[in-house]
Design an enzyme around this catalytic site. Structure first.
Site, PDB file in Angstrom:
ATOM      1  N   ILE A  14       0.827  -1.210   0.000  1.00 50.79           N
ATOM      2  CA  ILE A  14       0.000   0.000   0.000  1.00 50.79           C
ATOM      3  C   ILE A  14       0.861   1.260   0.000  1.00 50.79           C
ATOM      4  O   ILE A  14       0.497   2.277  -0.601  1.00 50.79           O
ATOM      5  CB  ILE A  14      -1.021   0.000   1.176  1.00 50.79           C
ATOM      6  CG1 ILE A  14      -2.132   0.991   0.906  1.00 50.79           C
ATOM      7  CG2 ILE A  14      -0.358   0.276   2.519  1.00 50.79           C
ATOM      8  CD1 ILE A  14      -2.944   0.720  -0.322  1.00 50.79           C
ATOM      9  N   LYS A  89      -5.545   2.036   7.613  1.00 45.95           N
ATOM     10  CA  LYS A  89      -6.647   1.247   8.154  1.00 45.95           C
ATOM     11  C   LYS A  89      -6.235  -0.216   8.256  1.00 45.95           C
ATOM     12  O   LYS A  89      -5.417  -0.651   7.428  1.00 45.95           O
ATOM     13  CB  LYS A  89      -7.908   1.414   7.312  1.00 45.95           C
ATOM     14  CG  LYS A  89      -7.700   1.026   5.860  1.00 45.95           C
ATOM     15  CD  LYS A  89      -8.254  -0.208   5.345  1.00 45.95           C
ATOM     16  CE  LYS A  89      -7.769  -1.551   5.579  1.00 45.95           C
ATOM     17  NZ  LYS A  89      -7.844  -2.449   4.408  1.00 45.95           N
ATOM     18  N   ASP A 167     -10.187  -7.424   6.090  1.00 47.12           N
ATOM     19  CA  ASP A 167      -9.191  -6.403   5.725  1.00 47.12           C
ATOM     20  C   ASP A 167      -9.749  -5.524   4.599  1.00 47.12           C
ATOM     21  O   ASP A 167      -9.779  -4.299   4.743  1.00 47.12           O
ATOM     22  CB  ASP A 167      -7.845  -7.044   5.354  1.00 47.12           C
ATOM     23  CG  ASP A 167      -6.817  -5.983   5.038  1.00 47.12           C
ATOM     24  OD1 ASP A 167      -6.307  -5.350   5.976  1.00 47.12           O
ATOM     25  OD2 ASP A 167      -6.544  -5.750   3.844  1.00 47.12           O
TER      26      ASP A 167
HETATM   27  P1  NAP Z   1       2.580  -5.456   3.112  1.00 44.66           P
HETATM   28  O1  NAP Z   1       2.739  -5.431   1.636  1.00 44.66           O
HETATM   29  O2  NAP Z   1       2.844  -6.709   3.859  1.00 44.66           O
HETATM   30  O3  NAP Z   1       3.533  -4.282   3.677  1.00 44.66           O
HETATM   31  C1  NAP Z   1       3.872  -4.111   5.031  1.00 44.66           C
HETATM   32  C2  NAP Z   1       5.328  -3.672   5.107  1.00 44.66           C
HETATM   33  O4  NAP Z   1       5.674  -3.425   6.480  1.00 44.66           O
HETATM   34  C3  NAP Z   1       6.286  -4.754   4.591  1.00 44.66           C
HETATM   35  O5  NAP Z   1       7.286  -4.175   3.772  1.00 44.66           O
HETATM   36  C4  NAP Z   1       6.881  -5.283   5.896  1.00 44.66           C
HETATM   37  O6  NAP Z   1       8.149  -5.856   5.721  1.00 44.66           O
HETATM   38  C5  NAP Z   1       6.961  -4.016   6.697  1.00 44.66           C
HETATM   39  N1  NAP Z   1       7.235  -4.251   8.100  1.00 44.66           N
HETATM   40  C6  NAP Z   1       7.082  -5.400   8.830  1.00 44.66           C
HETATM   41  N2  NAP Z   1       7.492  -5.206  10.090  1.00 44.66           N
HETATM   42  C7  NAP Z   1       7.918  -3.921  10.172  1.00 44.66           C
HETATM   43  C8  NAP Z   1       8.446  -3.121  11.215  1.00 44.66           C
HETATM   44  N3  NAP Z   1       8.603  -3.610  12.462  1.00 44.66           N
HETATM   45  N4  NAP Z   1       8.776  -1.832  10.942  1.00 44.66           N
HETATM   46  C9  NAP Z   1       8.597  -1.326   9.712  1.00 44.66           C
HETATM   47  N5  NAP Z   1       8.099  -2.034   8.668  1.00 44.66           N
HETATM   48  C10 NAP Z   1       7.760  -3.309   8.901  1.00 44.66           C
HETATM   49  O7  NAP Z   1       1.136  -4.969   3.527  1.00 44.66           O
HETATM   50  P2  NAP Z   1       0.203  -3.856   2.840  1.00 44.66           P
HETATM   51  O8  NAP Z   1      -0.736  -4.476   1.879  1.00 44.66           O
HETATM   52  O9  NAP Z   1       1.028  -2.724   2.361  1.00 44.66           O
HETATM   53  O10 NAP Z   1      -0.699  -3.489   4.091  1.00 44.66           O
HETATM   54  C11 NAP Z   1      -0.175  -2.771   5.190  1.00 44.66           C
HETATM   55  C12 NAP Z   1      -1.341  -2.182   5.944  1.00 44.66           C
HETATM   56  O11 NAP Z   1      -2.048  -1.308   5.070  1.00 44.66           O
HETATM   57  C13 NAP Z   1      -2.350  -3.232   6.437  1.00 44.66           C
HETATM   58  O12 NAP Z   1      -2.860  -2.875   7.697  1.00 44.66           O
HETATM   59  C14 NAP Z   1      -3.454  -3.161   5.410  1.00 44.66           C
HETATM   60  O13 NAP Z   1      -4.706  -3.448   6.014  1.00 44.66           O
HETATM   61  C15 NAP Z   1      -3.398  -1.704   5.006  1.00 44.66           C
HETATM   62  N6  NAP Z   1      -3.907  -1.495   3.650  1.00 44.66           N
HETATM   63  C16 NAP Z   1      -3.572  -2.331   2.608  1.00 44.66           C
HETATM   64  C17 NAP Z   1      -4.154  -2.130   1.353  1.00 44.66           C
HETATM   65  C18 NAP Z   1      -3.800  -2.988   0.145  1.00 44.66           C
HETATM   66  O14 NAP Z   1      -4.543  -2.922  -0.857  1.00 44.66           O
HETATM   67  N7  NAP Z   1      -2.747  -3.772   0.159  1.00 44.66           N
HETATM   68  C19 NAP Z   1      -5.032  -1.083   1.168  1.00 44.66           C
HETATM   69  C20 NAP Z   1      -5.279  -0.212   2.220  1.00 44.66           C
HETATM   70  C21 NAP Z   1      -4.725  -0.453   3.451  1.00 44.66           C
HETATM   71  P3  NAP Z   1       8.264  -7.458   5.503  1.00 44.66           P
HETATM   72  O15 NAP Z   1       7.473  -7.777   4.272  1.00 44.66           O
HETATM   73  O16 NAP Z   1       9.733  -7.665   5.341  1.00 44.66           O
HETATM   74  O17 NAP Z   1       7.689  -8.100   6.748  1.00 44.66           O
END
Ligand code: NAP
Length: 307
Positions: A14, A89, A167
Site C-alpha cells: 500500500i 486502516k 481487511d
Molecule cells: P505489506 O505489503 O505486507 O507491507 C507491510 C510492510 O511493512 C512490509 O514491507 C513489511 O516488511 C513491513 N514491516 C514489517 N514489520 C515492520 C516493522 N517492524 N517496521 C517497519 N516495517 C515493517 O502490507 P500492505 O498491503 O502494504 O498493508 C499494510 C497495511 O495497510 C495493512 O494494515 C493493510 O490493512 C493496510 N492497507 C492495505 C491495502 C492494500 O490494498 N494492500 C489497502 C489499504 C490499506 P516485511 O514484508 O519484510 O515483513
C-alpha cells in the site's frame, strides 16, 4: 501548512502503490523510510522506526503502513516523540489499543488520524449528503476480491489481527458508517475460516438499525477476475448505488459521479488539515463492527488456504 517532513513506516504494497504518489502531491515532504528490508533508493532508509526518529529529528509526522499487529507500539513511540501520526486502516488490532493511542495523542498535543481511505472515494461525500434526509429501507453490500491478486504472500492477513476478508471488508464498513444516516448494528454473522487460518476467507453479515432497515453484507476473497466493491441502498426516494469502491455514484438510475480513484490525495489533504488545526480524527466505528462479527459470528471451518 506546506512541506511538512514525513517519515513512512512499512514500505510494502500500500505504501508503494498509494502513499508515495499521494505524498508527492501533498503538503508533506517524504524525508525517510523505516522497514526491516525495503526502502527507496533516493531517501535514507532505516530498518526501524526508532532508528529513523533518532537519525532524522526534523521529521514532524509519520505514516504507519505496517501490518495491524505492529500499529500500537509504533504509533505509541512516534506520539511519545511528539510526532503527528497517520494510521493506515484498520487503526489497530483491538479497539482498546486505539483508545489508548487517542488518549496518548491528546496528552502529547499531536494529531492522530485513523485514515479510512475508502471514505475519500469520489462518490462518498455526495452519497452521504443525499442520504441524510432519506429513510433507508434496505442495504446490500458486496465486497468481493481475489485474495491472491490483492494480498499476494501476505501471511499476516491470516493471523490474529490480520482480519482475513475483513481487511478489505472494513473498507465497505468505513463507507457504510460514513453515509448511512442511522447507526446500525450486527444481528447475525457467518464466518468461513480455512482450517489452517485464524481469520475468515468469507463472511456473511446481517445488520439492522433502530428503524428496522435490513443491511446485508457479503465479503468474499474467492472472487476471480474483476473485484466487486458495491453498495446498493434502497430508500423512500429510490435506489442509491455506490459502486467500484465508491468511484461511481448512481441515484434513481441516473449516473451522478464516475471518476478515477484518488482516495489517498484526499487522505493526505485531510491529514495536513488536521495537523494545521492541531486536531485528531479517530473513528473506530468500522473496527467495532468487525470486532462484533468476531464476537458474535458463527464460524464454519472450510478447506485449508494455499497461496
Ligand atoms: P505489506 O505489503 O505486507 O507491507 C507491510 C510492510 O511493512 C512490509 O514491507 C513489511 O516488511 C513491513 N514491516 C514489517 N514489520 C515492520 C516493522 N517492524 N517496521 C517497519 N516495517 C515493517 O502490507 P500492505 O498491503 O502494504 O498493508 C499494510 C497495511 O495497510 C495493512 O494494515 C493493510 O490493512 C493496510 N492497507 C492495505 C491495502 C492494500 O490494498 N494492500 C489497502 C489499504 C490499506 P516485511 O514484508 O519484510 O515483513
Amino acid at each position: 501548512m506546506q512541506n511538512i517532513p514525513l517519515g513512512l513506516v512499512g514500505v510494502g504494497k500500500i505504501a508503494l502503490d498509494q502513499h508515495l504518489p499521494a505524498i508527492d502531491a501533498s503538503p508533506f515532504r517524504l524525508t525517510a523510510t523505516a522497514d526491516p528490508h525495503a526502502g527507496l533508493k533516493t531517501l535514507p532508509a532505516y530498518t526501524s522506526l526508532q532508528d529513523m526518529l533518532d537519525a532524522e529529528p526534523s521529521i514532524e509526522a509519520v505514516a504507519i503502513c505496517t501490518p495491524t499487529h505492529l500499529r500500537f507500539a509504533q504509533a505509541y513511540l512516534a506520539i511519545s516523540r511528539g510526532k503527528h501520526v497517520l494510521l493506515e486502516k484498520p487503526p489497530g488490532a483491538t479497539l482498546s489499543e486505539v483508545d489508548a493511542l487517542t488518549a496518548h495523542a491528546r496528552r502529547q498535543g499531536v494529531t492522530l488520524f485513523a485514515a479510512w481511505h475508502s471514505r475519500f472515494a469520489p462518490g462518498v461525500a455526495s452519497a452521504r449528503q443525499w442520504l441524510a434526509n432519506r429513510t433507508v429501507k434496505q442495504v446490500r453490500i458486496e465486497w468481493k476480491e481475489d485474495v491472491r491478486v490483492w494480498h499476494p504472500g501476505q501471511a499476516w492477513i491470516w493471523q490474529p489481527g490480520g482480519m482475513g476478508v475483513f481487511d478489505p471488508g472494513i473498507n465497505a464498513l468505513s463507507i457504510a458508517t460514513a453515509i448511512l444516516p442511522e447507526p446500525f448494528f450486527l444481528q447475525r454473522a457467518r464466518l468461513a475460516v480455512p482450517s489452517n487460518c485464524q481469520t475468515p476467507i468469507a463472511a456473511s453479515l446481517s445488520f439492522t438499525d433502530a428503524q428496522g432497515a435490513g443491511i446485508e453484507a457479503q465479503f468474499d476473497f474467492h472472487q476471480q477476475g474483476e473485484p466487486t466493491w458495491d453498495i446498493h441502498i434502497d430508500t423512500d426516494s429510490g435506489r442509491l448505488s455506490l459502486t467500484r469502491g465508491g468511484r461511481c455514484l448512481n441515484i434513481a438510475n441516473t449516473p451522478v459521479i464516475d471518476e478515477e480513484e484518488r482516495e489517498y490525495i484526499g487522505v493526505y489533504a485531510h491529514f495536513a488539515e488536521l495537523v494545521g488545526s492541531a486536531t485528531s480524527d479517530v473513528d473506530v466505528s468500522p473496527l467495532r463492527h468487525v470486532a462484533d462479527a468476531f464476537l458474535y459470528g458463527h464460524r464454519d471451518m472450510t478447506d485449508a488456504f494455499t497461496e
